[in-house]
Each structure stands twice: as structure tokens, then as C-alpha cells.
Design an enzyme around this catalytic site. Structure first.
Site, short mmCIF file in Angstrom:
data_model
loop_
_atom_site.label_atom_id
_atom_site.label_comp_id
_atom_site.label_asym_id
_atom_site.label_seq_id
_atom_site.Cartn_x
_atom_site.Cartn_y
_atom_site.Cartn_z
N ARG A 10 9.13 23.27 23.99
CA ARG A 10 9.06 22.70 22.64
C ARG A 10 7.64 22.77 22.08
O ARG A 10 7.20 21.84 21.40
CB ARG A 10 9.53 21.24 22.62
N ARG A 14 7.78 19.27 16.02
CA ARG A 14 7.32 18.30 15.02
C ARG A 14 5.97 17.66 15.29
O ARG A 14 5.39 17.05 14.40
CB ARG A 14 8.39 17.21 14.85
N ARG A 23 8.81 22.54 7.83
CA ARG A 23 10.06 21.79 7.97
C ARG A 23 10.37 20.95 6.73
O ARG A 23 11.54 20.73 6.40
CB ARG A 23 9.93 20.91 9.22
N ASP A 59 17.58 27.34 19.01
CA ASP A 59 18.13 26.18 19.71
C ASP A 59 19.23 26.65 20.64
O ASP A 59 19.90 27.65 20.36
CB ASP A 59 18.69 25.16 18.72
N TYR A 136 27.32 19.14 25.59
CA TYR A 136 27.20 18.92 24.14
C TYR A 136 28.52 19.20 23.43
O TYR A 136 28.92 18.51 22.50
CB TYR A 136 26.10 19.79 23.54
O1 CP3 Z 1 10.48 25.25 23.12
C1 CP3 Z 1 10.31 25.71 21.98
O2 CP3 Z 1 9.26 25.56 21.31
C2 CP3 Z 1 11.42 26.57 21.38
C3 CP3 Z 1 12.36 25.90 20.57
C4 CP3 Z 1 13.48 25.06 21.14
C5 CP3 Z 1 14.13 24.06 20.36
N1 CP3 Z 1 15.20 23.59 21.07
C6 CP3 Z 1 13.71 23.67 19.03
C7 CP3 Z 1 14.18 22.38 18.46
C8 CP3 Z 1 14.15 25.13 22.37
C9 CP3 Z 1 13.83 25.98 23.60
C10 CP3 Z 1 15.23 24.18 22.30
C11 CP3 Z 1 16.21 24.00 23.39
C12 CP3 Z 1 17.11 22.85 23.37
N2 CP3 Z 1 17.78 22.34 22.29
C13 CP3 Z 1 17.49 22.13 24.51
C14 CP3 Z 1 17.06 22.43 25.93
C15 CP3 Z 1 15.71 21.90 26.19
C16 CP3 Z 1 15.62 20.40 26.28
O3 CP3 Z 1 14.91 19.82 25.46
O4 CP3 Z 1 16.26 19.84 27.18
C17 CP3 Z 1 18.38 21.12 24.09
C18 CP3 Z 1 19.04 20.08 24.97
C19 CP3 Z 1 18.56 21.27 22.69
C20 CP3 Z 1 19.44 20.47 21.80
C21 CP3 Z 1 18.67 19.80 20.74
N3 CP3 Z 1 18.10 20.42 19.64
C22 CP3 Z 1 18.41 18.42 20.62
C23 CP3 Z 1 18.86 17.37 21.62
C24 CP3 Z 1 17.67 18.24 19.44
C25 CP3 Z 1 17.27 16.93 18.81
C26 CP3 Z 1 16.14 16.33 19.51
C27 CP3 Z 1 14.97 16.25 18.60
O5 CP3 Z 1 13.85 16.43 19.11
O6 CP3 Z 1 15.18 15.97 17.42
C28 CP3 Z 1 17.45 19.50 18.86
C29 CP3 Z 1 16.69 19.80 17.64
C30 CP3 Z 1 15.48 20.65 17.81
N4 CP3 Z 1 15.44 21.80 18.57
C31 CP3 Z 1 14.21 20.48 17.18
C32 CP3 Z 1 13.41 21.56 17.57
C33 CP3 Z 1 11.99 21.88 17.12
C34 CP3 Z 1 13.86 19.38 16.21
C35 CP3 Z 1 14.41 19.77 14.88
C36 CP3 Z 1 13.66 19.21 13.71
O7 CP3 Z 1 12.67 19.81 13.27
O8 CP3 Z 1 14.11 18.19 13.16
#
Ligand code: CP3
Length: 331
Positions: A10, A14, A23, A59, A136
Site C-alpha cells: 500500500r 491515502r 483522489r 485492487d 470477500y
Molecule cells: O500496495 C499498493 O500500493 C498497491 C495497491 C493496492 C490496493 N489494494 C489499493 C487500495 C493493493 C495491492 C491492494 C490489495 C488489497 N485490496 C488487499 C490485499 C492486501 C491487504 O491489505 O490485505 C485487500 C484485502 C484489498 C481489499 C480492499 N481494498 C480493502 C479492504 C479496502 C478498504 C480499506 C481501506 O484502506 O480503505 C480497499 C480499498 C483500497 N485499495 C484503497 C487503496 C489505495 C483505499 C481506497 C481509497 O482511496 O479510498
């Protein structure tokens, strides 16, 4: 490399003001579906933090979306599938996926990112592991108890078996397409491995991952498997075919290294919340992670899970800088 390479899960997110600026004008789904925006935010942390790899901005949930499940990322609530997968009819309704077609926007983003990076650092592609994607899809979003997914594990293992195999088929096609487009490594995220029992982990998490890796393996393209919460199963995890195992913070690296031997490289494992500490304390944590791994190659610096949105950028930079400063002594 005469020091430990470092990147952060990640790292595009944000906590970066530059990410929030993009964003502000676009929804999250618009960002991952538009290759120009995905490219822009993928590149941000490369210069801001000086990390050694880029990770594709996308994602894991684009896969179930491509399989036909409606997906929303609603503000403050995280991802949601309004019609979760709860019965055999829903399982049968899942569509096969042609990644180059149905997830073409990801491949286009990969090509655009590679062009923009011009080989400055390698690009890591990724996919969710079948079990984590299944949780999920069955729950319909995040969960505290995972009762629906775990109900399938024990009450309908027949359906769960079909589901993880269907997902694995898509993940194989998806990872191959990412490599064709230019991904130089692949990480498989199994974020919810740790909620399974031992037999369940073997059958529903590790077995499909083993099959995925054996079918996507290509010379020169390392595969990283990250079974978060699954560190008690490290011994058998080390034999899944991955080149690198992601390690969370629940086990010291020296113990992880003793268990896995020279079978795999290890990636991790500082607790991301350690980045709330002041920079001097972060430097101490980095020293201790490096000392715990010990001498030699085979370590990739990373956190034990993803960055959190309210971690100060300066602290994150202190982490990356400390890895660069202190790791040469361990080579
Ligand atoms: O790592 C990186 O920089 C690459 C981008 C990336 C995102 N999601 C961007 C994201 C990667 C590799 C993921 C994988 C992901 N997504 C996982 C596996 C990794 C982990 O964290 O366990 C999972 C479980 C998800 C599902 C997911 N997507 C969730 C649970 C959420 C909400 C949580 C949150 O932080 O809001 C997301 C949204 C998400 N994916 C965001 C980002 C940057 C936030 C979105 C926003 O800008 O509002």
C-alpha cells in the site's frame, strides 16, 4: 544489490498528500480503471519515498468484479458486494474471465507504468489468493467473524472447493496476462489466511496457491506469497513454489529463517503501526529487524502488512532511509 531492497505494501495510498490530491477528484474505482490515473499514483511513492520497486495500483477485488459480482467502494465503508455469494446458484452464475479483455484496463496500466518507469525500478503485479477473494465474495465485504465464509468451510466444503478452484483459474489467467503486459514480479495476497484452521488452510488456501504458482512460474519473474496470519504454517508454506514468502510481524525473522532455511527469500516484517513512533524509534526498529534476519542476502525489506492512511510521510521516509543506511552492514 549490496543492501536490502525495500518497498511497502500500500505504498500508493491515502497517507500521501499527492495521492489524496488525485483522489479528491476521482472515485477509487475510477482511479484503478483509468490507466493514466493508476500510472500517476503508482509512480508517486518511487520519488517521494525512494523505494526499490513499484507496485501496480489496483485492487485484488477486480477479479470477483470481472467474474460478474457487482462491487462498490463506498466512502468510509471499504469494499462491498451488495449481492454476496451465498448459494449454489450464485456460484454457478460466476463468469469465466478473459483477463486481456475483461481486465484490459489493468494490462494497459501495466504497459503505461513500465513506459513511465523506464527501468528505474521493477514493477510488481499482484492478485488476491483464492481463499482471501472467496471470503470477500461470500461475506459481501470485510468482516469481524467471517461466519459466512467459515460456514462454507465446514458446512459446504463441496461448494467452497468449487469456488476456490474457479477463482484460481481466473487468477492464473490474470497473472499470466500481467506478466505478458510487463509485470516483473507477482505478489499473491492471502490477507485472511490466518482465520482458517490448519486443515482448512492446507485445502482451501495453500493447495490452490500451489497450483497457481506452478502454472504461472516463469524464469526471471519471482513470485511472492503472503499468507497473513499464517506464520504457524511457515514450514509447509515454504514449499508452495514461491520464491519469496511475505512474513507478518507475529514471528521474528530469525525464527522464520530457521524454519524456512534457504528454500525461499523472506519479505517483511516490521509492524506497520511501528511507523506511528517517532523517527528515532523507527530507526531502532529497522536495526532490530535487520539484526533478526542476520547476515546474507534473501531478505526484502517491507512491513508486515499495508500502510495505514494516517501514518506521517516523514516516518515512512525514515523507515526507507534507515533500511538503506543500516542494511549494507548485513550483506
Ligand atoms: O500496495 C499498493 O500500493 C498497491 C495497491 C493496492 C490496493 N489494494 C489499493 C487500495 C493493493 C495491492 C491492494 C490489495 C488489497 N485490496 C488487499 C490485499 C492486501 C491487504 O491489505 O490485505 C485487500 C484485502 C484489498 C481489499 C480492499 N481494498 C480493502 C479492504 C479496502 C478498504 C480499506 C481501506 O484502506 O480503505 C480497499 C480499498 C483500497 N485499495 C484503497 C487503496 C489505495 C483505499 C481506497 C481509497 O482511496 O479510498
Amino acid at each position: 544489490m549490496e543492501r536490502t531492497p525495500v518497498w511497502i505494501m500500500r505504498q500508493a495510498g491515502r497517507y500521501l498528500p499527492e495521492y489524496r490530491a488525485v483522489r479528491k477528484n476521482h472515485s477509487f474505482s475510477e482511479m484503478y480503471k483509468r490507466p493514466d490515473l493508476a500510472t500517476e499514483v503508482t509512480l508517486q511513492p518511487i520519488d517521494i519515498l525512494g523505494v526499490d520497486a513499484a507496485i501496480l495500483f489496483s485492487d485484488i477485488l477486480v477479479v470477483p468484479e470481472a467474474m460478474g459480482m457487482e462491487l462498490h467502494f463506498s466512502e468510509g465503508k471499504g469494499p462491498q458486494f451488495p449481492s454476496p455469494l451465498r448459494d449454489e446458484a450464485a456460484l454457478k452464475a460466476l463468469r469465466p474471465v478473459d483477463s486481456n479483455q475483461d481486465l484490459g484496463f489493468v494490462m494497459e496500466a501495466i504497459r503505461e507504468i513500465r513506459r513511465s518507469l523506464a527501468d528505474r525500478v521493477p514493477l510488481i503485479g499482484f492478485a488476491g489468493a483464492p481463499w482471501t477473494l472467496a471470503t470477500y465474495m461470500i461475506e459481501g465485504g470485510g468482516s469481524k467473524t467471517f461466519q459466512h465464509a467459515k460456514k462454507w468451510r465446514f458446512a459446504r466444503p463441496d461448494l467452497l472447493r468449487i469456488l476456490v478452484e474457479k477463482i484460481a483459474d481466473v487468477v492464473i489467467d490474470y497473472c499470466r496476462a500481467q506478466m505478458d503486459a510487463g509485470a516483473q514480479a507477482i505478489q499473491i495476497f492471502d490477507s485472511w489466511a490466518g482465520i482458517l484452521d490448519t486443515d482448512g488452510f492446507e485445502e482451501f488456501a495453500l493447495a490452490p496457491v500451489r497450483r497457481i504458482i506452478s502454472e504461472i512460474k516463469r524464469p526471471g519473474i519471482p513470485v511472492i506469497y503472503f499468507p497473513k496470519g499464517g506464520m504457524t504454517w511457515l514450514d509447509r508454506v515454504a514449499d508452495c513454489g514461491a520464491d519469496v514468502i511475505g512474513v507478518d510481524w507475529t514471528i521474528p525473522l530469525d525464527a522464520a529463517r530457521r524454519i524456512t532455511g534457504d528454500r525461499v527469500a523472506l519479505q517483511g516484517n516490521m509492524d506497520p503501526t511501528a511507523l506511528y513512533a517517532p523517527p528515532e524509534a523507527i530507526r531502532d526498529q529497522v536495526r532490530s529487524v535487520l539484526a533478526s534476519y542476520g547476515k546474507g542476502h534473501g531478505h526484502i525489506g517491507n512491513l508486515g502488512h499495508g500502510m495505514l492512511p494516517d501514518i506521517p510521510v516523514e516516518h515512512t521516509r525514515a523507515y526507507v532511509d534507515a533500511m538503506k543506511e543500516f542494511s549494507p552492514a548485513w550483506k
